[in-house]
Design an enzyme around this catalytic site. Structure first.
Site, PDB file in Angstrom:
ATOM      1  N   GLY A 208       0.866  -1.540   0.007  1.00 55.44           N
ATOM      2  CA  GLY A 208       0.115   0.020   0.178  1.00 55.44           C
ATOM      3  C   GLY A 208       0.922   1.261   0.004  1.00 55.44           C
ATOM      4  O   GLY A 208       1.891   1.217  -0.333  1.00 55.44           O
ATOM      5  N   ASN A 209       0.136   2.444   0.317  1.00 56.06           N
ATOM      6  CA  ASN A 209       1.019   3.520   0.380  1.00 56.06           C
ATOM      7  C   ASN A 209       0.390   4.490   1.509  1.00 56.06           C
ATOM      8  O   ASN A 209      -0.490   4.056   2.084  1.00 56.06           O
ATOM      9  CB  ASN A 209       0.942   4.349  -1.099  1.00 56.06           C
ATOM     10  N   TYR A 210       0.888   5.568   1.647  1.00 53.28           N
ATOM     11  CA  TYR A 210       0.304   6.584   2.856  1.00 53.28           C
ATOM     12  C   TYR A 210      -0.646   7.383   2.439  1.00 53.28           C
ATOM     13  O   TYR A 210      -0.982   8.505   3.093  1.00 53.28           O
ATOM     14  CB  TYR A 210       1.710   7.358   3.227  1.00 53.28           C
TER      15      TYR A 210
END
Length: 396
Positions: A208-210
């Site tokens: 995923g990412n932020y």
């Protein structure tokens, strides 16, 4: 905006009448002037003195005042109001309104109303679903009334709902939006993607990412405020949006691709703000991968390129806005994406600007188009959204 608007609030004999106090408070908080008209049955559920204390106006229920015999003119009320809201509205009142049975002050006021009328039904599920109720609601729609369907929070055209009256904050939002002056986006359909995507490795882990989704949600709210019909395809975030926004929750890139490609043909514009994973595991384990002595190698494969796919689908009458989050050579990469994705303009973000992009309430953007580059100062994301939508409106 409701500031300075004159609203006639009709209250009928429903247990939901107590919520009218919340409606009054919300309308007045947004600057509206409220005049209550209540049916005799409505007074069995809430006292006029309570309503009068909130509106600072005498509550109207009968044709003549009991104190001095003053005539209450339903015609004057119909001319005075900018809108009439009947909430809660029972099946009995809906039937009377649909068939012109003017046996109380509220119905005669409705029949004399020159302004838009909004109706929030309130009854049990069986009464709501009954063919006679649905027939009467369809009649009211055909007369130009706006039905705020229970359980939806927006101006609905279908028959979905659970009978109970829509929540006061959603009813107020419907009025606020409906009485907003027309803008370029009024009536247009806008598709927006927001948030991250999660690409599963096993049942408990993902890539995923932020991304927090704040920028995409701010864009959705801004488009909705300007009168657009908004479809928001949201990745796994905890943010809330206005009830009138059609939200589609997804998790993976494949799910976001499906939802976006399904919605885009019916859209006038798409704003692709989501931070979509570029790669996903080639294989997903059905069970948790346990720690071992050796390192773990995960083969990755490219995900669906949503922006490129919509760019290929785009018609001449559609507009496409893409985002580019870069760490280096920002303008060069944005210009390449502009052509590759067939976008009308690119919103460029840079991770090199502190306090912007992921997890931040602020952002600082540049808009890249065929006309060149336009830089904006650092602002709250809600204000950045307004800048982006200003640019979008110029394309229509």
């Amino acid at each position: 905006m409701l500031k300075g608007k004159k609203i006639v609030l009709g209250i009928t004999g429903s247990i939901a009448a107590y919520k009218s106090c919340l409606i009054i408070r919300g309308l007045i908080k947004r600057g509206a002037e409220v005049q209550v008209v209540i049916t005799p049955a409505g007074k069995e559920f809430i006292t006029p003195i309570t309503l009068s204390a909130l509106t600072h106006k005498p509550v109207i229920s009968e044709f003549f005042s009991q104190r001095d015999g003053t005539w209450h003119s339903h015609v004057d009320l119909g001319l005075w109001a900018d809108a009439m809201l009947i909430a809660p509205c029972t099946a009995s009142s809906i039937g009377k309104m649909a068939n012109g049975i003017a046996d109380n002050m509220l119905i005669t006021t409705y029949l004399s109303m020159k302004a838009p009328v909004f109706i929030a039904p309130a009854m049990d599920l069986d009464m709501y679903r009954h063919p006679s109720t649905q027939h009467n609601l369809e009649l009211l729609r055909s007369f130009g009334n706006h039905i705020i369907e229970p359980g939806t929070g927006f101006l609905a055209s279908g028959l979905e709902g659970k009978g109970r009256m829509e929540e006061p904050e959603n009813i107020i939002e419907v009025l606020d939006r409906a009485l907003e002056p027309n803008t370029v986006l009024t009536g247009k359909h806008v598709l927006i993607t927001a948030g991250p995507t999660y690409e599963k490795i096993d049942p408990v882990r993902f890539i995923g990412n932020y991304s927090s989704g704040k920028m995409g949600f701010a864009l959705a709210e801004e488009c909705y405020r300007r009168g657009a019909e908004v479809t928001l395809v949201a990745g796994p975030v905890s943010l809330k949006c206005s009830a009138g926004i059609h939200r589609v929750n997804v998790e993976s890139c494949d799910e976001m691709y499906e939802a976006a490609t399904e919605a885009f043909p019916k859209s006038d514009a798409a704003i692709l703000c989501a931070a979509v994973a570029d790669f996903k595991p080639s294989q997903v384990s059905d069970t948790k991968i346990n720690r071992g002595k050796d390192g773990l190698h995960i083969d990755l494969q490219p995900t669906q390129d949503i922006a490129a796919s919509l760019g290929k689908m785009k018609r001449e009458d559609q507009r496409l806005v893409c985002f580019a989050l870069e760490t280096n050579d920002e303008e060069q990469h944005a210009e390449a994406k502009l052509k590759k994705k067939n976008a009308d303009f690119i919103v460029l973000n840079s991770t090199r600007i502190p306090g912007t992009t992921f997890r931040s309430d602020d952002n600082q953007i540049a808009i890249i188009s065929s006309a060149g580059r336009h830089d904006y100062p650092k602002k709250p994301k809600a204000e950045v959204a307004a800048d982006i939508i200003d640019q979008l409106e110029q394309l229509f």
